[in-house]
Design a protein around this motif. Sequence first.
Motif, short mmCIF file in Angstrom:
data_model
loop_
_atom_site.label_atom_id
_atom_site.label_comp_id
_atom_site.label_asym_id
_atom_site.label_seq_id
_atom_site.Cartn_x
_atom_site.Cartn_y
_atom_site.Cartn_z
N HIS A 48 44.45 -15.81 -11.96
CA HIS A 48 43.53 -15.87 -10.84
C HIS A 48 42.60 -14.66 -10.89
O HIS A 48 42.80 -13.66 -10.22
CB HIS A 48 44.30 -15.88 -9.51
N THR A 49 41.57 -14.73 -11.71
CA THR A 49 40.61 -13.64 -11.80
C THR A 49 39.21 -14.23 -11.90
O THR A 49 39.03 -15.40 -12.21
CB THR A 49 40.87 -12.74 -13.02
N THR A 50 38.24 -13.39 -11.65
CA THR A 50 36.84 -13.79 -11.76
C THR A 50 36.14 -12.81 -12.69
O THR A 50 36.31 -11.60 -12.58
CB THR A 50 36.16 -13.76 -10.38
N LEU A 51 35.36 -13.33 -13.62
CA LEU A 51 34.60 -12.49 -14.53
C LEU A 51 33.53 -11.77 -13.71
O LEU A 51 32.62 -12.39 -13.16
CB LEU A 51 33.96 -13.35 -15.61
N VAL A 52 33.65 -10.43 -13.62
CA VAL A 52 32.75 -9.68 -12.74
C VAL A 52 31.54 -9.12 -13.48
O VAL A 52 30.56 -8.75 -12.84
CB VAL A 52 33.50 -8.52 -12.03
N ASP A 53 31.60 -9.07 -14.81
CA ASP A 53 30.49 -8.50 -15.57
C ASP A 53 30.42 -9.17 -16.94
O ASP A 53 31.17 -8.80 -17.85
CB ASP A 53 30.66 -6.99 -15.73
N PRO A 54 29.55 -10.16 -17.12
CA PRO A 54 29.49 -10.85 -18.41
C PRO A 54 28.97 -9.95 -19.53
O PRO A 54 29.01 -10.35 -20.69
CB PRO A 54 28.52 -12.00 -18.14
N CYS A 55 28.48 -8.75 -19.20
CA CYS A 55 27.94 -7.83 -20.20
C CYS A 55 29.01 -6.89 -20.76
O CYS A 55 28.69 -6.04 -21.61
CB CYS A 55 26.82 -7.00 -19.60
N ALA A 56 30.24 -7.00 -20.30
CA ALA A 56 31.30 -6.07 -20.72
C ALA A 56 32.47 -6.84 -21.30
O ALA A 56 33.01 -7.76 -20.68
CB ALA A 56 31.78 -5.24 -19.53
N ALA A 57 32.88 -6.47 -22.51
CA ALA A 57 34.03 -7.09 -23.16
C ALA A 57 35.32 -6.51 -22.59
O ALA A 57 35.34 -5.45 -21.97
CB ALA A 57 33.97 -6.85 -24.66
N THR A 69 41.41 -17.20 -23.91
CA THR A 69 42.17 -16.02 -24.34
C THR A 69 41.64 -14.72 -23.74
O THR A 69 42.40 -13.92 -23.23
CB THR A 69 42.15 -15.90 -25.88
N GLY A 70 40.33 -14.50 -23.79
CA GLY A 70 39.77 -13.27 -23.24
C GLY A 70 38.28 -13.20 -23.46
O GLY A 70 37.75 -13.81 -24.40
N TRP A 71 37.58 -12.49 -22.58
CA TRP A 71 36.14 -12.31 -22.69
C TRP A 71 35.90 -11.10 -23.60
O TRP A 71 35.92 -9.97 -23.19
CB TRP A 71 35.54 -12.09 -21.31
N SER A 72 35.66 -11.38 -24.87
CA SER A 72 35.55 -10.35 -25.89
C SER A 72 34.08 -10.10 -26.22
O SER A 72 33.17 -10.74 -25.68
CB SER A 72 36.31 -10.78 -27.14
N GLU A 73 33.82 -9.16 -27.13
CA GLU A 73 32.45 -8.82 -27.50
C GLU A 73 31.67 -10.03 -28.04
O GLU A 73 30.48 -10.18 -27.72
CB GLU A 73 32.44 -7.68 -28.51
N PRO A 74 32.26 -10.92 -28.86
CA PRO A 74 31.51 -12.11 -29.26
C PRO A 74 31.05 -12.96 -28.07
O PRO A 74 29.97 -13.56 -28.13
CB PRO A 74 32.52 -12.88 -30.13
N CYS A 75 31.85 -12.99 -27.00
CA CYS A 75 31.46 -13.75 -25.80
C CYS A 75 30.23 -13.13 -25.15
O CYS A 75 29.31 -13.83 -24.72
CB CYS A 75 32.61 -13.80 -24.80
N VAL A 76 30.21 -11.79 -25.07
CA VAL A 76 29.06 -11.09 -24.49
C VAL A 76 27.81 -11.38 -25.31
O VAL A 76 26.75 -11.73 -24.77
CB VAL A 76 29.32 -9.57 -24.44
N GLN A 77 27.91 -11.25 -26.62
CA GLN A 77 26.75 -11.46 -27.48
C GLN A 77 26.23 -12.89 -27.36
O GLN A 77 25.01 -13.11 -27.25
CB GLN A 77 27.12 -11.14 -28.93
#
Length: 520
Positions: A73-82, A106-114
């Motif tokens: 139960h979380t919300t992505l608060v900053d799509p610019c941060a891995a 799995t996780g919001w990693s650097e490839p997701c940000v890019q």
Amino acid sequence: MKLAALAALAALAALAGCIDDHYTCATDSDCNLGSGGRCESDHLCTQYDEACPLERSYSPHSGALSGQCYVEHTTLVDPCAAGQAPESLTGSYSGVCSVLPSCCSTGWSEPCVQLAQVQLHLHCDTRIAVTAWNHNPTVPVMNALYDLRWTGSTWQAGSTTRTTFLDWIAPAPNDAFGLPRLVGIDPTAPNLLVGEDPAPIAFPLVGGRTFDTLSSVDFDRSGRDLAMLSSNNIMQSPSDGVAHILIDLGTGDTREIASQYTAPLEAWGDVDGDAFPDAVAETNASPSYHFVTNTDDASDHSRQIDDNTGVSGASGDQPYIGAFDWYDLDGNGRLDLVEIGSQVAILLAPSSGSLLFQPSIRFDCDPPQVGTACTGAGSALVGFVGTVVPRAGGVDLVVGVDDEQLDNESPMNLPTYRSRVLYLIQNATSASPAISVLFSDCTGLGVSTTKCQVFRSVVARDLDGDGKLDLVAIDNDLDVYTFIAQADGSYRKQVQALQGVTPVTSYQYVRASVSGALTP
């Protein structure tokens, strides 16, 4: 008597109907039903359940959720941060998951940000924490830390009171401001400092150890404010067997994680295709590396690591590993691993199961070519720095040529460097990749053509919000080269000297930790 008994039973039944079977917890110790009990962020208890994707289900007395599989139960608060928990499949940035499913699983990693920057033209500020160092203790200024911020036209370099390393980590979960955090080690006490000066939060560390990096990672898939601190004590003799310390930055709790082989140089991605983030890390004794697989501890069902799977990479005359990068290069929905050092090697992930143990594709030589049979005088004596660069409709590799001998010689007696050059590798997984010179220069900033300072680190971020990733390269004199992507596929270069150092204080290694926050 019968009427009285029936009335009493009716009263008990009515009382039971008023009891809400909804037990709330405050700490993990409150959850003692089943095995592997944990108090989740919604203050309900879960227990180990191998049938669930996250291997946990709600314990009895969790109301309507009792017995159901736990969902983070979380919300992505900053799509610019891995380093954050994965985006929801119904979230604002879930569109990237059609290309990179791990961003939502799995996780919001650097490839997701890019990829989010390329797809959605996100306007992010760009922050780079620079850690530069030399191995030779007799060299002046062995260690340098810089906090770089992109102003829209140039880099602003800030000093810091931290020591040892400087990294950016993700915002705390559910942070209303969504700002990444600058971290480093307190020079006056064994403390980890989280947040910017003048009022960072101090987390006490075990004395007598040295530490190298801190990475925010949703290691437990709990949605908590977790970060992994790496220690290089495993490289010392005798080793204490601890290369990783998991810190809950919300509570200050720590958990030491035993390790057999791995040293601090690591990058978080996905090795085995499950719901838990894994890493890859250089070994402590040789130029090879190990998969750092996130695994369940059968004794108490805590998350631990298994780093027993080794990869014999890093070929070449003087093999070394400089960096790792992740991206889905072949379009099968799985993150592939790119090793960058004395070679550029790609480990392709199958559509299911674990990452392959041996590189599928290798590049070496100057200019780069497929395979390792270099031709020409000295062409094998090269190493690389570089990064993966996603673009609309595909992905490229950008690599800079390094002089491999530099990493084993004192900066007091540097060899003659090769040209300062960046190569563009397109269609890297094809039988005939397209390789071209993106940039070549050995002039400017007072540098002679016989001793050119080489690039030590390269990162890719969209600096201007146009959906095209720009490049930032830092050389061993800590001069910053910025390459702004143009509409025709070319790059506009600008150079900025951060400090007037002399070649005697050139740095053997430069690590760039990049992050950012949404801007209007």
